[in-house]
Design a protein around this motif. Sequence first.
Motif, PDB file in Angstrom:
ATOM      1  N   ASN A 199      46.705  52.859  41.199  1.00  0.00           N
ATOM      2  CA  ASN A 199      46.036  51.569  41.453  1.00  0.00           C
ATOM      3  C   ASN A 199      46.733  50.445  40.696  1.00  0.00           C
ATOM      4  O   ASN A 199      46.954  49.356  41.241  1.00  0.00           O
ATOM      5  CB  ASN A 199      44.561  51.639  41.049  1.00  0.00           C
ATOM      6  CG  ASN A 199      43.746  52.503  41.991  1.00  0.00           C
ATOM      7  OD1 ASN A 199      44.138  52.735  43.134  1.00  0.00           O
ATOM      8  ND2 ASN A 199      42.615  52.991  41.518  1.00  0.00           N
ATOM      9  N   ALA A 200      47.079  50.714  39.449  1.00  0.00           N
ATOM     10  CA  ALA A 200      47.763  49.691  38.656  1.00  0.00           C
ATOM     11  C   ALA A 200      49.132  49.386  39.251  1.00  0.00           C
ATOM     12  O   ALA A 200      49.558  48.224  39.301  1.00  0.00           O
ATOM     13  CB  ALA A 200      47.905  50.153  37.204  1.00  0.00           C
ATOM     14  N   SER A 201      49.806  50.410  39.726  1.00  0.00           N
ATOM     15  CA  SER A 201      51.125  50.208  40.328  1.00  0.00           C
ATOM     16  C   SER A 201      51.020  49.405  41.614  1.00  0.00           C
ATOM     17  O   SER A 201      51.829  48.511  41.863  1.00  0.00           O
ATOM     18  CB  SER A 201      51.769  51.570  40.587  1.00  0.00           C
ATOM     19  OG  SER A 201      52.990  51.420  41.257  1.00  0.00           O
ATOM     20  N   SER A 202      50.030  49.731  42.417  1.00  0.00           N
ATOM     21  CA  SER A 202      49.886  48.987  43.684  1.00  0.00           C
ATOM     22  C   SER A 202      49.461  47.546  43.416  1.00  0.00           C
ATOM     23  O   SER A 202      49.899  46.628  44.104  1.00  0.00           O
ATOM     24  CB  SER A 202      48.876  49.680  44.600  1.00  0.00           C
ATOM     25  OG  SER A 202      47.583  49.656  44.026  1.00  0.00           O
ATOM     26  N   LYS A 203      48.637  47.319  42.406  1.00  0.00           N
ATOM     27  CA  LYS A 203      48.243  45.954  42.056  1.00  0.00           C
ATOM     28  C   LYS A 203      49.438  45.181  41.503  1.00  0.00           C
ATOM     29  O   LYS A 203      49.618  44.005  41.790  1.00  0.00           O
ATOM     30  CB  LYS A 203      47.116  45.976  41.023  1.00  0.00           C
ATOM     31  CG  LYS A 203      45.787  46.354  41.596  1.00  0.00           C
ATOM     32  CD  LYS A 203      44.717  46.362  40.514  1.00  0.00           C
ATOM     33  CE  LYS A 203      43.383  46.825  41.080  1.00  0.00           C
ATOM     34  NZ  LYS A 203      42.355  46.896  40.016  1.00  0.00           N
ATOM     35  N   ALA A 204      50.264  45.857  40.723  1.00  0.00           N
ATOM     36  CA  ALA A 204      51.430  45.198  40.143  1.00  0.00           C
ATOM     37  C   ALA A 204      52.439  44.832  41.220  1.00  0.00           C
ATOM     38  O   ALA A 204      53.066  43.767  41.172  1.00  0.00           O
ATOM     39  CB  ALA A 204      52.083  46.109  39.105  1.00  0.00           C
ATOM     40  N   SER A 205      52.608  45.684  42.203  1.00  0.00           N
ATOM     41  CA  SER A 205      53.556  45.367  43.269  1.00  0.00           C
ATOM     42  C   SER A 205      52.980  44.316  44.212  1.00  0.00           C
ATOM     43  O   SER A 205      53.714  43.530  44.801  1.00  0.00           O
ATOM     44  CB  SER A 205      53.940  46.626  44.048  1.00  0.00           C
ATOM     45  OG  SER A 205      52.804  47.158  44.705  1.00  0.00           O
ATOM     46  N   ALA A 206      51.657  44.268  44.336  1.00  0.00           N
ATOM     47  CA  ALA A 206      51.027  43.263  45.190  1.00  0.00           C
ATOM     48  C   ALA A 206      50.978  41.913  44.487  1.00  0.00           C
ATOM     49  O   ALA A 206      51.036  40.866  45.130  1.00  0.00           O
ATOM     50  CB  ALA A 206      49.621  43.705  45.578  1.00  0.00           C
ATOM     51  N   ALA A 207      50.917  41.881  43.196  1.00  0.00           N
ATOM     52  CA  ALA A 207      50.807  40.627  42.444  1.00  0.00           C
ATOM     53  C   ALA A 207      52.053  39.758  42.596  1.00  0.00           C
ATOM     54  O   ALA A 207      51.931  38.563  42.856  1.00  0.00           O
ATOM     55  CB  ALA A 207      50.523  40.927  40.972  1.00  0.00           C
ATOM     56  N   PRO A 208      53.273  40.261  42.460  1.00  0.00           N
ATOM     57  CA  PRO A 208      54.439  39.375  42.653  1.00  0.00           C
ATOM     58  C   PRO A 208      54.516  38.832  44.072  1.00  0.00           C
ATOM     59  O   PRO A 208      54.926  37.683  44.282  1.00  0.00           O
ATOM     60  CB  PRO A 208      55.633  40.277  42.359  1.00  0.00           C
ATOM     61  CG  PRO A 208      55.108  41.370  41.503  1.00  0.00           C
ATOM     62  CD  PRO A 208      53.689  41.546  41.940  1.00  0.00           C
ATOM     63  N   ALA A 209      54.113  39.601  45.042  1.00  0.00           N
ATOM     64  CA  ALA A 209      54.130  39.103  46.426  1.00  0.00           C
ATOM     65  C   ALA A 209      53.121  37.976  46.592  1.00  0.00           C
ATOM     66  O   ALA A 209      53.377  36.981  47.267  1.00  0.00           O
ATOM     67  CB  ALA A 209      53.840  40.237  47.387  1.00  0.00           C
ATOM     68  N   ALA A 210      51.972  38.105  45.965  1.00  0.00           N
ATOM     69  CA  ALA A 210      50.944  37.064  46.057  1.00  0.00           C
ATOM     70  C   ALA A 210      51.396  35.814  45.322  1.00  0.00           C
ATOM     71  O   ALA A 210      51.179  34.686  45.776  1.00  0.00           O
ATOM     72  CB  ALA A 210      49.626  37.580  45.485  1.00  0.00           C
ATOM     73  N   VAL A 211      52.035  35.994  44.183  1.00  0.00           N
ATOM     74  CA  VAL A 211      52.543  34.853  43.423  1.00  0.00           C
ATOM     75  C   VAL A 211      53.633  34.148  44.224  1.00  0.00           C
ATOM     76  O   VAL A 211      53.673  32.923  44.303  1.00  0.00           O
ATOM     77  CB  VAL A 211      53.070  35.316  42.038  1.00  0.00           C
ATOM     78  CG1 VAL A 211      53.844  34.200  41.356  1.00  0.00           C
ATOM     79  CG2 VAL A 211      51.918  35.794  41.181  1.00  0.00           C
ATOM     80  N   ALA A 212      54.491  34.916  44.848  1.00  0.00           N
ATOM     81  CA  ALA A 212      55.564  34.314  45.651  1.00  0.00           C
ATOM     82  C   ALA A 212      54.970  33.596  46.844  1.00  0.00           C
ATOM     83  O   ALA A 212      55.434  32.511  47.228  1.00  0.00           O
ATOM     84  CB  ALA A 212      56.540  35.399  46.101  1.00  0.00           C
ATOM     85  N   ALA A 213      53.944  34.146  47.453  1.00  0.00           N
ATOM     86  CA  ALA A 213      53.324  33.515  48.620  1.00  0.00           C
ATOM     87  C   ALA A 213      52.612  32.233  48.222  1.00  0.00           C
ATOM     88  O   ALA A 213      52.640  31.252  48.955  1.00  0.00           O
ATOM     89  CB  ALA A 213      52.345  34.494  49.271  1.00  0.00           C
ATOM     90  N   THR A 214      51.998  32.194  47.089  1.00  0.00           N
ATOM     91  CA  THR A 214      51.288  30.974  46.682  1.00  0.00           C
ATOM     92  C   THR A 214      52.237  29.929  46.107  1.00  0.00           C
ATOM     93  O   THR A 214      51.993  28.743  46.214  1.00  0.00           O
ATOM     94  CB  THR A 214      50.202  31.314  45.622  1.00  0.00           C
ATOM     95  OG1 THR A 214      50.804  31.965  44.514  1.00  0.00           O
ATOM     96  CG2 THR A 214      49.120  32.163  46.199  1.00  0.00           C
ATOM     97  N   SER A 215      53.325  30.347  45.539  1.00  0.00           N
ATOM     98  CA  SER A 215      54.248  29.374  44.949  1.00  0.00           C
ATOM     99  C   SER A 215      55.137  28.734  46.003  1.00  0.00           C
ATOM    100  O   SER A 215      55.586  27.621  45.854  1.00  0.00           O
ATOM    101  CB  SER A 215      55.103  30.029  43.866  1.00  0.00           C
ATOM    102  OG  SER A 215      55.919  31.021  44.430  1.00  0.00           O
ATOM    103  N   THR A 216      55.422  29.377  47.096  1.00  0.00           N
ATOM    104  CA  THR A 216      56.294  28.840  48.133  1.00  0.00           C
ATOM    105  C   THR A 216      55.696  27.587  48.767  1.00  0.00           C
ATOM    106  O   THR A 216      56.397  26.597  48.934  1.00  0.00           O
ATOM    107  CB  THR A 216      56.591  29.911  49.191  1.00  0.00           C
ATOM    108  OG1 THR A 216      57.125  31.038  48.539  1.00  0.00           O
ATOM    109  CG2 THR A 216      57.538  29.396  50.249  1.00  0.00           C
ATOM    110  N   PRO A 217      54.440  27.571  49.139  1.00  0.00           N
ATOM    111  CA  PRO A 217      53.910  26.344  49.741  1.00  0.00           C
ATOM    112  C   PRO A 217      53.973  25.154  48.799  1.00  0.00           C
ATOM    113  O   PRO A 217      54.117  24.021  49.228  1.00  0.00           O
ATOM    114  CB  PRO A 217      52.468  26.680  50.073  1.00  0.00           C
ATOM    115  CG  PRO A 217      52.439  28.176  50.173  1.00  0.00           C
ATOM    116  CD  PRO A 217      53.517  28.660  49.257  1.00  0.00           C
ATOM    117  N   LEU A 218      53.883  25.354  47.518  1.00  0.00           N
ATOM    118  CA  LEU A 218      53.975  24.241  46.587  1.00  0.00           C
ATOM    119  C   LEU A 218      55.358  23.612  46.643  1.00  0.00           C
ATOM    120  O   LEU A 218      55.505  22.392  46.526  1.00  0.00           O
ATOM    121  CB  LEU A 218      53.660  24.712  45.155  1.00  0.00           C
ATOM    122  CG  LEU A 218      52.216  25.132  44.881  1.00  0.00           C
ATOM    123  CD1 LEU A 218      52.079  25.659  43.461  1.00  0.00           C
ATOM    124  CD2 LEU A 218      51.282  23.954  45.110  1.00  0.00           C
TER     125      LEU A 218
END
Length: 123
Positions: free
Chosen positions: A94-113
Amino acid sequence: MKRAVLITAMFLGAGAAVAAPAPVEDIAGGSSDDRLARIERIVKSRQQSDLEMQRRLDTLQQEVLDLRGLTEQQNYQIEQMQQRQRQLYDELANASSKASAAPAAVAATSTPLLQRPMPPQAV
């Protein structure tokens, strides 16, 4: 006729000799009290060996019961460790899947900015 009487007498004598009881001799060479004492010692010795064998059997049965109890305890502990290990693997996954999902979410939210138009600056 004398001969017939003689043969008959021989058969009768031989029959009487065969039918006579055999003399009884004590092979052990002791009186009946000695034989009785010897038999009592044999019986006592066998009783003691039987008692010792029963004690050994009781001891072995107790050891088997103790070993069974120990085996059950160890099996329980192994099951508990396996269950804990599975929990740790699940937490790690679970921690591994959350960690791999977190950079993708950060990249997705930072791109529109970065793609927003810049507001006009006052000169």
